[in-house]
Design a protein around this motif. Structure first.
Motif, PDB file in Angstrom:
ATOM      1  N   UNK A  45     -39.903  25.982  64.979  1.00 55.92           N
ATOM      2  CA  UNK A  45     -39.114  24.755  64.836  1.00 55.92           C
ATOM      3  C   UNK A  45     -39.692  23.928  63.697  1.00 55.92           C
ATOM      4  N   UNK A  46     -38.988  22.870  63.320  1.00 53.36           N
ATOM      5  CA  UNK A  46     -39.454  22.002  62.236  1.00 53.36           C
ATOM      6  C   UNK A  46     -38.270  21.533  61.412  1.00 53.36           C
ATOM      7  N   UNK A  47     -38.545  20.711  60.418  1.00 48.61           N
ATOM      8  CA  UNK A  47     -37.489  20.173  59.564  1.00 48.61           C
ATOM      9  C   UNK A  47     -37.370  20.949  58.270  1.00 48.61           C
ATOM     10  N   UNK A  48     -38.473  21.129  57.565  1.00 48.11           N
ATOM     11  CA  UNK A  48     -38.482  21.880  56.309  1.00 48.11           C
ATOM     12  C   UNK A  48     -39.602  22.915  56.342  1.00 48.11           C
ATOM     13  N   UNK A 167     -39.916  16.021  59.868  1.00 53.85           N
ATOM     14  CA  UNK A 167     -39.586  14.743  59.219  1.00 53.85           C
ATOM     15  C   UNK A 167     -38.208  14.308  59.699  1.00 53.85           C
ATOM     16  N   UNK A 168     -37.648  13.284  59.069  1.00 58.62           N
ATOM     17  CA  UNK A 168     -36.368  12.722  59.501  1.00 58.62           C
ATOM     18  C   UNK A 168     -35.201  13.600  59.023  1.00 58.62           C
ATOM     19  N   UNK A 313     -37.715  14.582  53.049  1.00 60.94           N
ATOM     20  CA  UNK A 313     -38.974  15.280  52.869  1.00 60.94           C
ATOM     21  C   UNK A 313     -38.839  16.395  51.842  1.00 60.94           C
ATOM     22  N   UNK A 314     -37.743  17.134  51.909  1.00 61.76           N
ATOM     23  CA  UNK A 314     -37.521  18.220  50.964  1.00 61.76           C
ATOM     24  C   UNK A 314     -37.373  17.692  49.539  1.00 61.76           C
ATOM     25  N   UNK A 349     -34.833   9.779  44.073  1.00 60.38           N
ATOM     26  CA  UNK A 349     -36.092  10.455  43.761  1.00 60.38           C
ATOM     27  C   UNK A 349     -35.942  11.467  42.629  1.00 60.38           C
ATOM     28  N   UNK A 350     -34.841  12.212  42.649  1.00 56.28           N
ATOM     29  CA  UNK A 350     -34.742  13.366  41.755  1.00 56.28           C
ATOM     30  C   UNK A 350     -33.882  13.129  40.513  1.00 56.28           C
TER      31      UNK A 350
END
Length: 429
Positions: A45-48, A167-168, A313-314, A349-350
């Protein structure tokens, strides 16, 4: 049932939505003989980073001689990619035959006044049936969304639970705070098992450790201070972790050293449980791991990369990766996102990093953000943006702007990267 009919059946189940909870999938699997109970799992499991850890672990185990099932989502190239055994896609014949069984079970459930399984529940059942049929030694299983109420959490025979960076994301489903999201994801932890995690924030770590105490599970987190001798470039990517030197992960990206270290911790945990893996197989598997759509080079001239960054986060990690790998290159971006993602933060950000940006609407997705609307969001942070009518047009424009000395990076939703890669290959002839 033919393969085409099976696909039509599964596509039709999308009308039942994405419902979190285990009641329906438990009922479905019971009617199918509970194939998952005859399998052993590494549950991630996880976000990224879930997919990257899954790819490292399953490739290493394959190199060690195990028959390894992979269950992933979303896919990039084609539907059957989501169910693999030793990196070979499930055959169309197996999809058709097993989907027929699931169809009959679903119809019986409807006739009895029960809820029909959702598309993800159908696919999860299909995967378990196929993995049992092919006698997989271990299945590396990626959650679809969250953990506690995700359909994959019906499994009871987990060997190791693993967590990528949390993360969110998916706030409408999983919670409004980082702690709430972490608690939902921690729901995959089973009693008296081993839990491995990549480096987490203090808030997330506290939630995971508390869940482990409640389940009498042991918790082991990647030790960032043990990640040493790091070399990060297209030509030479390597690192040392604990007593292993010159480790060479096959996936590019600034976060991949931590993901690879988490995979090594998973392999060591499996070794302790009686699943031998030689150091030679571990190193060979780590180096041979591939995972399309994660800072992947798809063309050299001009340099053309794709990345599935689609949340806060990504985006931060992709920005860090760009500064490490291509700090001086002129950058042309192609961006396509889903409307329910935090795309404004991503653009803030990008977008300033690019010389020019081309936006696209991801095809065949009801959640896709129109290209013109995305261009307006980008324009707040970079005025040099235009919307393309389709993916081939975006590829042509971006490569033209890059010329011989620039680079193209396509990122955003994973759901359009397969079409984009095919468009790049078609243009290259």
């Amino acid at each position: 049932m033919t393969y085409e009919e099976a696909r039509a059946f599964i596509d039709d189940t999308s009308k039942y939505g994405y419902i979190l909870g285990l009641d329906t999938v438990t009922e479905l699997l019971s009617r199918l003989g509970n194939p998952q109970d005859d399998l052993k799992f590494v549950h991630i499991a996880g976000t990224n980073g879930k997919g990257s850890i899954l790819a490292y672990v399953s490739t290493i185990l394959k190199e060690a001689g195990y028959k390894v099932g992979r269950y992933i989502s979303p896919t990039i190239f084609e539907y059957r990619e989501r169910i693999q055994v030793n990196e070979a896609y499930i055959p169309e014949e197996a999809v058709a035959r097993l989907a027929e069984r699931i169809y009959q079970a679903g119809q019986a459930m409807l006739a009895e006044g029960l809820a029909h399984p959702t598309a993800f529940e159908v696919e999860t059942a299909l995967a378990f049936l196929y993995f049992k049929e092919t006698d997989c030694d271990i299945v590396v299983l990626e959650t679809g969304m969250g953990g506690l109420t995700d359909a994959t959490n019906v499994v009871k025979t987990t060997l190791v639970s693993a967590f990528a960076s949390i993360s969110m994301d998916h706030m409408g489903f999983l919670g409004d705070t980082l702690e709430e999201i972490a608690r939902i994801k921690a729901g995959i932890i089973k009693p008296d098992t081993t839990v491995i995690s990549t480096v987490q924030t203090a808030r997330v770590r506290e939630v995971l450790e508390e869940a482990c105490r409640e389940k009498r599970a042991s918790y082991r987190e990647v030790q960032k201070e043990e990640l040493k001798d790091k070399k990060i470039s297209f030509e030479d990517q390597s690192f040392t972790y604990k007593d292993r030197t010159n480790l060479r992960p096959g996936i590019l990206g600034s976060c991949q050293l931590e993901n690879a270290a988490a995979a090594l911790e998973v392999i060591d945990a499996l070794r302790e449980l009686g699943y031998p893996v030689t150091e030679e197989a571990l190193r060979r598997g780590l180096e041979q791991t591939e995972w399309a759509g994660r800072f992947t080079v798809i063309e050299e001239d001009p340099l053309f990369l794709v990345d599935g960054a689609h949340n806060r986060d990504a985006a931060d990690r992709l920005l860090e990766t760009l500064k490490l790998y291509v700090p001086e290159k002129r950058k042309i971006f192609i961006i396509g996102v889903l409307g329910d993602k935090e795309y404004d933060y991503m653009m803030s950000r990008l977008a300033p990093e690019a010389e020019r940006i081309v936006t696209v609407m991801t095809p065949d997705n009801q959640r896709a953000l129109p290209a013109e609307e995305l261009a307006e969001a980008v324009r707040k942070y970079n005025p040099n943006v235009e919307a393309a009518e389709n993916i081939p047009e975006a590829v042509k424009k971006a490569k033209g702007y890059a010329g011989g000395d620039g680079m193209v990076l396509a990122f955003g939703s994973l759901s359009y990267l397969g079409d984009l890669i095919r468009a790049v290959r078609k243009e290259a002839g």
